[in-house]
Design an enzyme around this catalytic site. Structure first.
Site, PDB file in Angstrom:
ATOM      1  N   TYR A  48     -12.672  15.934  20.672  1.00 26.21           N
ATOM      2  CA  TYR A  48     -11.363  15.484  20.214  1.00 26.21           C
ATOM      3  C   TYR A  48     -11.431  14.851  18.836  1.00 26.21           C
ATOM      4  O   TYR A  48     -10.496  14.962  18.033  1.00 26.21           O
ATOM      5  CB  TYR A  48     -10.738  14.533  21.235  1.00 26.21           C
ATOM      6  CG  TYR A  48     -10.243  15.278  22.450  1.00 26.21           C
ATOM      7  CD1 TYR A  48      -9.040  15.971  22.411  1.00 26.21           C
ATOM      8  CD2 TYR A  48     -11.003  15.322  23.617  1.00 26.21           C
ATOM      9  CE1 TYR A  48      -8.598  16.680  23.507  1.00 26.21           C
ATOM     10  CE2 TYR A  48     -10.573  16.036  24.720  1.00 26.21           C
ATOM     11  CZ  TYR A  48      -9.360  16.714  24.669  1.00 26.21           C
ATOM     12  OH  TYR A  48      -8.923  17.434  25.748  1.00 26.21           O
ATOM     13  N   GLU A  85       0.820  -1.215   0.000  1.00 24.94           N
ATOM     14  CA  GLU A  85       0.000   0.000   0.000  1.00 24.94           C
ATOM     15  C   GLU A  85       0.858   1.270   0.000  1.00 24.94           C
ATOM     16  O   GLU A  85       0.385   2.351   0.337  1.00 24.94           O
ATOM     17  CB  GLU A  85      -0.957  -0.031   1.193  1.00 24.94           C
ATOM     18  CG  GLU A  85      -2.057  -1.070   0.953  1.00 24.94           C
ATOM     19  CD  GLU A  85      -2.719  -1.598   2.208  1.00 24.94           C
ATOM     20  OE1 GLU A  85      -2.119  -1.493   3.298  1.00 24.94           O
ATOM     21  OE2 GLU A  85      -3.832  -2.129   2.088  1.00 24.94           O
TER      22      GLU A  85
END
Length: 214
Positions: free
Chosen positions: A124, A78
């Site tokens: 967050y 990848e």
């Protein structure tokens, strides 16, 4: 953050981060891969078939920004995804791809919003991830995903690969790792809350915590 200028320190950081992600159960077996961009523009990546729990500094691969293998062990299959993110985001200096359990589970759900897979459940998440597009399924290592990944990365530093897992770029490896861990925790919350009334952040609240551009 500028590109990593000390290759030895960058190798140490990659291995330390890989160990942390693996030992805390954020990836398993030989899944997942990490990379950083060095000051000379080349990329250091974990090699194909390696485990983030056992990879060593000497094992790391080097490629150019097109994904061409330059030296070291053969890079992750990848590597093209990492290269695509770096080309799309010149200020990114690290990319993390995991098969973390809950994010991978969300990537298999039907009837999700492909433009933004996860709701903004926490400040967050809004701060470190923002929106999360779902890219359509491609077999691992299928480089036909590369153009779409590069286009999407121009406007999103995090994506979810369908039936696969997340990819996150950051200004540095610590930021990318923090963001992908926040993504995994939000995916876990999302699955735990399925079937329950939820109260995601409002658009105004999300805007107050939008990720800083890099």
């Amino acid at each position: 953050m500028t590109a990593y200028t000390d290759e030895s320190a960058a190798r140490t950081l990659i291995v330390r981060t890989a160990r942390s992600l693996f030992t805390r159960g954020l990836t398993h077996g030989s899944t997942g891969n990490l990379s950083v961009r060095l000051a000379d523009g080349t990329l250091l990546l974990t090699p194909t078939g390696s485990s983030l729990g056992t990879v060593e500094e000497a094992d790391l691969s080097r490629t150019d920004l097109s994904g061409k293998h330059l030296d070291g062990l053969r890079p992750t299959k990848e590597a093209f995804l990492h290269a695509a993110f770096y080309r799309a985001r010149p200020s990114a200096h690290a990319v993390v791809h995991l098969h973390s359990t809950h994010a991978a589970a969300v990537s298999c759900l039907d009837n999700v919003n492909p433009a933004d897979v996860l709701p903004p459940l926490t400040a967050y998440y809004a701060m470190r991830v923002g929106t999360l597009p779902l890219l359509p399924y491609h077999a691992p290592g299928d480089s036909s995903l590369e153009p779409l990944a590069e286009r999407t990365a121009r406007t999103h530093h995090a994506v979810l690969l369908a039936n696969h897992g997340p990819v996150v770029a950051g200004a540095c490896l610590e930021h990318a790792a923090d963001a992908i861990e926040e993504l995994e925790e939000t995916a876990k919350l999302h699955l735990l809350l399925r079937g329950h009334p939820t109260r995601p952040l409002t658009p105004e609240q999300v805007a107050a915590f939008a990720p800083a551009p890099f």
